[in-house]
Design a protein around this motif. Sequence first.
Motif, PDB file in Angstrom:
ATOM      1  N   UNK A   1       0.765  -1.311   0.442  1.00 33.70           N
ATOM      2  CA  UNK A   1       0.047   0.249  -0.063  1.00 33.70           C
ATOM      3  C   UNK A   1       1.030   1.108  -0.233  1.00 33.70           C
ATOM      4  N   UNK A   2       2.282   1.070  -0.070  1.00 32.15           N
ATOM      5  CA  UNK A   2       3.374   2.824   0.313  1.00 32.15           C
ATOM      6  C   UNK A   2       3.569   2.986  -1.255  1.00 32.15           C
ATOM      7  N   UNK A   3       3.540   1.400  -2.035  1.00 32.61           N
ATOM      8  CA  UNK A   3       4.203   1.906  -3.050  1.00 32.61           C
ATOM      9  C   UNK A   3       2.814   2.604  -4.598  1.00 32.61           C
ATOM     10  N   UNK A   4       3.637   3.232  -5.240  1.00 35.77           N
ATOM     11  CA  UNK A   4       2.477   3.534  -6.698  1.00 35.77           C
ATOM     12  C   UNK A   4       1.500   2.244  -6.354  1.00 35.77           C
ATOM     13  N   UNK A   5      -0.061   2.528  -6.665  1.00 33.34           N
ATOM     14  CA  UNK A   5      -0.846   2.147  -6.668  1.00 33.34           C
ATOM     15  C   UNK A   5      -0.649   1.189  -8.273  1.00 33.34           C
ATOM     16  N   UNK A   6      -0.351   0.152  -7.873  1.00 33.95           N
ATOM     17  CA  UNK A   6      -0.954  -0.456  -9.480  1.00 33.95           C
ATOM     18  C   UNK A   6      -1.952  -1.563  -9.424  1.00 33.95           C
ATOM     19  N   UNK A   7      -2.450  -1.870 -10.950  1.00 31.75           N
ATOM     20  CA  UNK A   7      -3.101  -3.228 -10.830  1.00 31.75           C
ATOM     21  C   UNK A   7      -3.126  -3.959 -10.055  1.00 31.75           C
ATOM     22  N   UNK A   8      -2.034  -5.281  -9.929  1.00 32.17           N
ATOM     23  CA  UNK A   8      -1.770  -5.736  -8.900  1.00 32.17           C
ATOM     24  C   UNK A   8      -2.619  -5.444  -7.336  1.00 32.17           C
ATOM     25  N   UNK A   9      -2.234  -4.375  -7.109  1.00 33.97           N
ATOM     26  CA  UNK A   9      -2.829  -3.775  -5.860  1.00 33.97           C
ATOM     27  C   UNK A   9      -4.147  -4.014  -6.243  1.00 33.97           C
ATOM     28  N   UNK A  10      -5.056  -3.267  -6.829  1.00 41.05           N
ATOM     29  CA  UNK A  10      -6.084  -3.004  -7.273  1.00 41.05           C
ATOM     30  C   UNK A  10      -6.475  -4.688  -7.077  1.00 41.05           C
ATOM     31  N   UNK A  11      -6.430  -5.549  -8.234  1.00 44.89           N
ATOM     32  CA  UNK A  11      -7.053  -7.328  -7.573  1.00 44.89           C
ATOM     33  C   UNK A  11      -6.446  -7.478  -6.975  1.00 44.89           C
ATOM     34  N   UNK A  12      -5.921  -7.371  -5.577  1.00 47.70           N
ATOM     35  CA  UNK A  12      -5.443  -7.842  -4.639  1.00 47.70           C
ATOM     36  C   UNK A  12      -6.367  -7.496  -3.548  1.00 47.70           C
ATOM     37  N   UNK A  13      -7.011  -6.129  -3.652  1.00 37.88           N
ATOM     38  CA  UNK A  13      -7.880  -5.523  -2.705  1.00 37.88           C
ATOM     39  C   UNK A  13      -9.170  -6.083  -3.118  1.00 37.88           C
ATOM     40  N   UNK A  14     -10.072  -6.206  -4.471  1.00 38.21           N
ATOM     41  CA  UNK A  14     -10.967  -7.295  -4.528  1.00 38.21           C
ATOM     42  C   UNK A  14     -10.916  -8.400  -4.403  1.00 38.21           C
ATOM     43  N   UNK A  15     -10.047  -8.705  -4.007  1.00 37.39           N
ATOM     44  CA  UNK A  15      -9.361 -10.576  -3.424  1.00 37.39           C
ATOM     45  C   UNK A  15     -10.240 -10.149  -1.627  1.00 37.39           C
ATOM     46  N   UNK A  16      -9.386  -9.359  -1.159  1.00 40.51           N
ATOM     47  CA  UNK A  16      -9.385  -9.616  -0.014  1.00 40.51           C
ATOM     48  C   UNK A  16     -11.127  -8.588   0.708  1.00 40.51           C
ATOM     49  N   UNK A  17     -11.953  -8.088  -0.538  1.00 41.24           N
ATOM     50  CA  UNK A  17     -12.807  -8.128  -0.375  1.00 41.24           C
ATOM     51  C   UNK A  17     -13.224  -9.014  -0.654  1.00 41.24           C
ATOM     52  N   UNK A  18     -13.516  -9.506  -1.325  1.00 39.68           N
ATOM     53  CA  UNK A  18     -14.312 -10.930  -1.536  1.00 39.68           C
ATOM     54  C   UNK A  18     -13.894 -11.860  -0.456  1.00 39.68           C
ATOM     55  N   UNK A  19     -12.754 -12.067   0.150  1.00 39.35           N
ATOM     56  CA  UNK A  19     -12.746 -12.738   1.138  1.00 39.35           C
ATOM     57  C   UNK A  19     -13.446 -12.599   1.943  1.00 39.35           C
TER      58      UNK A  19
END
Length: 256
Positions: free
Chosen positions: A72-90
């Motif tokens: 969460x501290x680097x510039x946000x990437x598409x991989x970060x957004x995908x991981x965020x969606x995965x965490x919300x689903x989980x």
Amino acid sequence: VVPRVSGFALYAFIPNNDKQPWNDIRVRRAVMLALDKDALLEHHFPGKGVRGGYMPPGPWAIPTEELVKLPGWRKTTEADLAEAKRLLAEAGYPKGLSARFIERSSLRDQVDIAVSFKGMLAKVGIDLQLDILENAAYLVIRRTPNFETMGEGAVNVEMGEPDIVLTRYLSGTSGNYAQYKNPGIDQLYREQSQTLDVAERKKKVLEIQRIMMDDLPFMPWAWEGYYAVHSPQVKNYYLPGGLFAGQSMDEIWLAR
């Protein structure tokens, strides 16, 4: 002459840890990943904002080179957004979630930041419902505390002394807007406050911050910097290193 200090006002996205879904670390981590710290700094604090965590930039803070390696501290990437969606689903929110976000109308820059939060979180399925309130109404809700999420400064302090800053993260303190409760943090705070050896104290202060970086009670993104402009004829003036600090004017003189 333009003196500058990093400032001691920490800006953050603040969820109420006592309320669902914000009591779930996965939801808080998803928000941390979705908030683009680089974009927030560039747009809202160009040239005066400093990336930082739970202590203001300086000798007590986690070094920047360590900070930027954390999720969460680097510039946000598409991989970060995908991981965020995965965490919300989980966490039980595969279709995302909706949350009320309060801010006070008297702080125009904060309202603009809230709009940025809304756009960034929408990318991972979090629908932030902005509720811009008159000042008194906002303060009542914050004090109760009867909010889901909010903005504004998470910490405003006179100086970067750990005893002052870290009180805002202790269980039950009035400035702990996120309602964060961690007995381990409370104990480490007492230990660092009573430690006379500076090196040992620093280890404990860093440990507190690293625990919080894992717990993510709220999502910090910037310490606001401050500038002053004065004539070179003004001597012995310095910009105080804190939001409410000041300098005695009898220490300042004019050279002609």
